[in-house]
Design a protein around this motif. Structure first.
Motif, PDB file in Angstrom:
ATOM      1  N   ASP A  94       1.212  -1.244  -0.010  1.00  0.00           N
ATOM      2  CA  ASP A  94      -0.359   0.154  -0.051  1.00  0.00           C
ATOM      3  C   ASP A  94       0.788   1.642  -0.272  1.00  0.00           C
ATOM      4  N   LEU A  95       0.946   2.453  -1.255  1.00  0.00           N
ATOM      5  CA  LEU A  95       1.492   2.988  -1.347  1.00  0.00           C
ATOM      6  C   LEU A  95       0.807   4.669  -0.303  1.00  0.00           C
ATOM      7  N   GLN A  96      -0.337   4.969  -0.385  1.00  0.00           N
ATOM      8  CA  GLN A  96      -0.831   5.101   0.792  1.00  0.00           C
ATOM      9  C   GLN A  96      -0.141   6.064   2.052  1.00  0.00           C
ATOM     10  N   PRO A  97       0.902   5.115   2.448  1.00  0.00           N
ATOM     11  CA  PRO A  97       1.131   5.525   3.780  1.00  0.00           C
ATOM     12  C   PRO A  97       2.225   7.115   3.303  1.00  0.00           C
ATOM     13  N   TYR A  98       3.013   7.126   2.387  1.00  0.00           N
ATOM     14  CA  TYR A  98       3.974   7.830   2.037  1.00  0.00           C
ATOM     15  C   TYR A  98       3.345   8.843   1.316  1.00  0.00           C
ATOM     16  N   ASN A  99       4.230  10.186   2.005  1.00  0.00           N
ATOM     17  CA  ASN A  99       3.950  11.401   0.925  1.00  0.00           C
ATOM     18  C   ASN A  99       5.468  11.289  -0.229  1.00  0.00           C
ATOM     19  N   VAL A 100       6.501  11.083   1.071  1.00  0.00           N
ATOM     20  CA  VAL A 100       7.564  11.131   0.090  1.00  0.00           C
ATOM     21  C   VAL A 100       8.053  10.268  -0.305  1.00  0.00           C
ATOM     22  N   PHE A 101       8.415   9.901  -1.641  1.00  0.00           N
ATOM     23  CA  PHE A 101       9.397   9.814  -2.560  1.00  0.00           C
ATOM     24  C   PHE A 101      10.672   9.606  -3.324  1.00  0.00           C
ATOM     25  N   ASP A 102      11.456   8.696  -2.879  1.00  0.00           N
ATOM     26  CA  ASP A 102      12.625   9.140  -3.474  1.00  0.00           C
ATOM     27  C   ASP A 102      13.212   7.813  -3.918  1.00  0.00           C
ATOM     28  N   PHE A 103      13.624   8.325  -5.613  1.00  0.00           N
ATOM     29  CA  PHE A 103      14.030   7.472  -6.374  1.00  0.00           C
ATOM     30  C   PHE A 103      15.330   7.909  -7.722  1.00  0.00           C
ATOM     31  N   ASP A 104      16.138   7.461  -6.312  1.00  0.00           N
ATOM     32  CA  ASP A 104      17.775   7.589  -6.668  1.00  0.00           C
ATOM     33  C   ASP A 104      18.279   6.564  -7.756  1.00  0.00           C
TER      34      ASP A 104
END
Length: 210
Positions: A94-104
């Motif tokens: 579930d991605l809903q709990p996250y509000n910062v996504f780091d795609f390094d």
């Protein structure tokens, strides 16, 4: 005959992983601190899709209210993390709990960005920060566009001029990501880089449309 220097509107991934270049770390830290400030440290819940040995966690993300990393190697430290291909993880959790996504990423981050856009619903007025490391430069110079980059930017994989107009191409992709997420693009910060660099570093703040 049209010039090959003009960026066209009709604009697989085998990439060797390398550690963060020391000269890039300061810029990456600055961008992540900006994202943390945008959301607020007490409200930031981070999913770090390419968490590696934890440099960005030690420098910035440990100050967030919640953090989950993902890497194909387990570093046996105190971080909460998934040990798997991040695309598989992002399709399952579930991605809903996250509000910062780091795609390094080590190459193209757009597979992960597309999964995010398709699976994370953004509420009107909600803020979401996305960190992007875009490293497709060498592939583009050879005339090959990652499918996910071309798709999210709304261009053809056979387009001419992408290598000479990477700023425009990157902007198209960020705009496409915001639209796909149902968001307004509020802020985009880019790290300074040398001319001809194959890497682009950016922090993006999106806000859900009303």
């Amino acid at each position: 005959m049209k010039s090959r220097n003009k960026f066209s509107s009709t604009l697989g991934r085998s990439v060797k992983k390398v550690n963060n270049h020391p000269g890039r770390s300061a810029a990456k830290i600055q961008l992540r601190q900006a994202a943390l400030d945008w959301i607020g440290a007490g409200d930031s819940r981070v999913f770090d899709a390419f968490c590696g040995d934890g440099e960005m966690w030690r420098e910035v993300w440990q100050n967030a209210s919640a953090y989950t990393g993902c890497d194909e190697k387990w570093y046996r430290d105190e971080r909460t993390m998934f040990v798997s291909d991040n695309r598989r993880v992002m399709r399952c959790i579930d991605l809903q709990p996250y509000n910062v996504f780091d795609f390094d990423s080590y190459g193209s981050p757009w597979d992960q960005a597309m999964i995010l856009a398709d699976r994370r619903k953004v509420q009107p007025g909600e803020k979401v920060a996305v960190l992007l490391t875009e490293g497709s430069g060498l592939k583009i110079k050879m005339g090959h566009y990652p499918y996910s980059l071309a798709h999210i930017a709304g261009i053809s994989t056979t387009a001419v001029g992408g290598a000479r107009n990477r700023d425009e191409l990157f902007s198209k992709a960020v705009n496409g990501l915001a639209k796909r997420m149902g968001c307004e693009q509020q802020k985009v910060l880019r790290a300074a880089s040398k001319a001809g660099s194959v890497m682009i570093y950016a922090a993006c703040l999106f806000v859900g449309k009303d």
